[in-house]
Enzyme design. Structure first.
Site, short mmCIF file in Angstrom:
data_model
loop_
_atom_site.label_atom_id
_atom_site.label_comp_id
_atom_site.label_asym_id
_atom_site.label_seq_id
_atom_site.Cartn_x
_atom_site.Cartn_y
_atom_site.Cartn_z
N TRP A 99 0.74 -1.16 -0.17
CA TRP A 99 0.01 -0.19 -0.02
C TRP A 99 0.84 1.30 -0.20
O TRP A 99 0.34 2.16 -0.69
CB TRP A 99 -0.98 0.11 1.11
CG TRP A 99 -1.76 -1.07 1.22
CD1 TRP A 99 -2.11 -2.17 2.07
CD2 TRP A 99 -3.02 -1.60 0.23
NE1 TRP A 99 -3.14 -3.04 1.54
CE2 TRP A 99 -3.55 -2.70 0.34
CE3 TRP A 99 -3.05 -0.70 -1.07
CZ2 TRP A 99 -4.47 -3.18 -0.25
CZ3 TRP A 99 -4.30 -1.42 -1.87
CH2 TRP A 99 -4.83 -2.52 -1.46
N ASP A 166 -1.66 6.76 6.04
CA ASP A 166 -2.66 5.77 5.58
C ASP A 166 -2.86 5.05 7.09
O ASP A 166 -2.12 4.23 7.17
CB ASP A 166 -2.07 5.08 4.46
CG ASP A 166 -3.33 3.93 4.11
OD1 ASP A 166 -4.19 3.84 4.78
OD2 ASP A 166 -2.85 3.18 3.14
N LYS A 190 -11.71 -1.96 7.37
CA LYS A 190 -10.90 -2.80 8.32
C LYS A 190 -11.33 -2.77 9.81
O LYS A 190 -11.41 -3.39 10.48
CB LYS A 190 -9.52 -2.50 8.08
CG LYS A 190 -8.73 -3.44 7.23
CD LYS A 190 -8.80 -2.86 5.83
CE LYS A 190 -8.01 -3.46 4.69
NZ LYS A 190 -7.77 -2.48 3.65
#
Ligand code: PLP
Length: 355
Positions: A99, A166, A190
């Protein structure tokens, strides 16, 4: 049989979230309408949206000068929106996983990107620590929790520039010193809600300085001004997010959640370290308390498929590792009860006894 949901994302939500969401699908706030079919401008949903943003501020102790916005597009759109809005000339990025690398790729569309360190050569099995962030960088971007590889930065880095992070897979898992950040973003699926909404916390004074025209929809200022109602927001995921936030508050807030998360992770890592069949995949000091990655020890490698079958039969769902690590990954987000982690540990013990 009720499954133990170790899925990496979309992932486990609290029973409170699931039950209240299910009931709102049938009748939302006594309106006689389903949450799936109401106007986002109706007063009941406007209240949901406001309470959601207020609870994020309360739970994370967001200081004055910051706004909470709720967007579509996932964390992946933030890889582009963050530099679009904040990168003037140069930004520093830490490359700690897939990511992070995706965020770096997008930032390069907007200016110079200084990748201050990377653990790519060792398959992202640790968090680099000896790096220098140039003081003329517009911000320092890092991925607080590397969902795929199971490493985590459970601290707010001390560098000379503003932070951008993030936090998709570990937001609300610990208190954060928000004042160090210009921007925090997190896809909801999540630790918050079903997929479809992205949480953004932005320092308002950091906006409007990038020196480039920004299309309306991609400009954070638009959503700050319109209080997340510029266009139709993801109504149902926001409703579910509010339920999760209410549950977090009822549990005692993020400090309580952190304590529980540390406890859940440590009993599972203890078992991985103790059990002769398994081993962890990352540097011990960087182990994530959200995504616990482990593989079979070398001499037991041929047992991997057997353990997967054994664990599935015992009700363990979603523990297959990501293809870039292999083995297993138990995602033990905020909503995961300790009893499910204990059930996984028991399964590992029983499997060991058979071999
Ligand atoms: C899942 C995840 C993403 C991707 O989120 P999308 O909402 O699918 O775009 C980005 N970053 C991290 C850390 C993630 O865990």
């Amino acid at each position: 049989m009720k499954k133990h949901n170790f899925s990496a994302g979309p992932s486990i939500l609290s029973d409170y979230t699931i039950k209240n969401s299910a009931s709102a699908v049938l009748d939302f706030a006594g309106t006689g309408l389903s949450i799936l079919e109401v106007s986002h401008r109706g007063k009941e949903f406007v209240a949901v949206c406001e309470e959601t943003r207020a609870l994020v501020k309360e739970l994370l102790d967001v200081p004055a000068g910051y706004e909470v916005i709720l967007l579509g597009g996932g964390a992946s759109l933030q890889f582009c929106m963050a530099p679009f809005n904040l990168l003037k000339k140069k930004a520093a990025y830490l490359d700690t996983g897939t990511w992070a690398a995706n965020a770096i790729k997008e930032a390069k569309f907007f200016g110079e990107v200084d990748v201050v360190a990377s653990s790519k050569d060792s398959n992202y099995s640790f968090i680099p620590k000896d790096y220098v962030v140039p003081s003329d960088a517009d911000y320092f971007h890092f991925t607080s929790n590397n969902t795929i590889f199971g490493t985590e930065m459970r601290y707010d880095p001390n560098v000379n520039v503003r932070l951008v992070s993030d936090m998709s897979s570990d937001i609300f898992s610990r208190p954060i010193d928000i004042a160090k950040y210009d921007l925090i973003y997190a896809g909801a699926q999540k630790n918050l809600a079903p997929a479809g909404v992205t949480l953004v916390i932005v320092r308002v004074d950091a906006l409007g300085k990038a020196g480039r025209p920004i299309p309306t929809m991609l400009d954070y200022s638009t959503h700050v001004k319109k209080e997340s109602m510029f266009n139709t927001p993801p109504v149902f995921p926001i409703f579910a997010a509010l339920q999760t936030l209410q549950w977090y508050k009822e549990q005692g807030g993020v400090a309580v959640l952190e304590k529980r998360n540390v406890e859940k992770a440590s009993i599972l890592y203890d078992e991985i370290d103790r059990n002769k069949l398994f081993k962890g995949t990352v540097a011990v000091e960087d182990r994530s308390i959200m995504n616990v990655c482990f593989v079979m020890n070398d001499e037991y490698r041929e047992l991997e498929a057997d353990f997967a079958t054994f664990a599935a039969a015992a009700g363990m769902s979603g523990i297959k590792g990501h293809r870039s690590v292999g083995g297993f990954r138990a995602s033990i987000y905020n909503a995961m009860p300790k009893s499910s982690v204990e059930a996984l540990i028991e399964t590992m013990k029983q499997f060991e006894k058979q071999h």
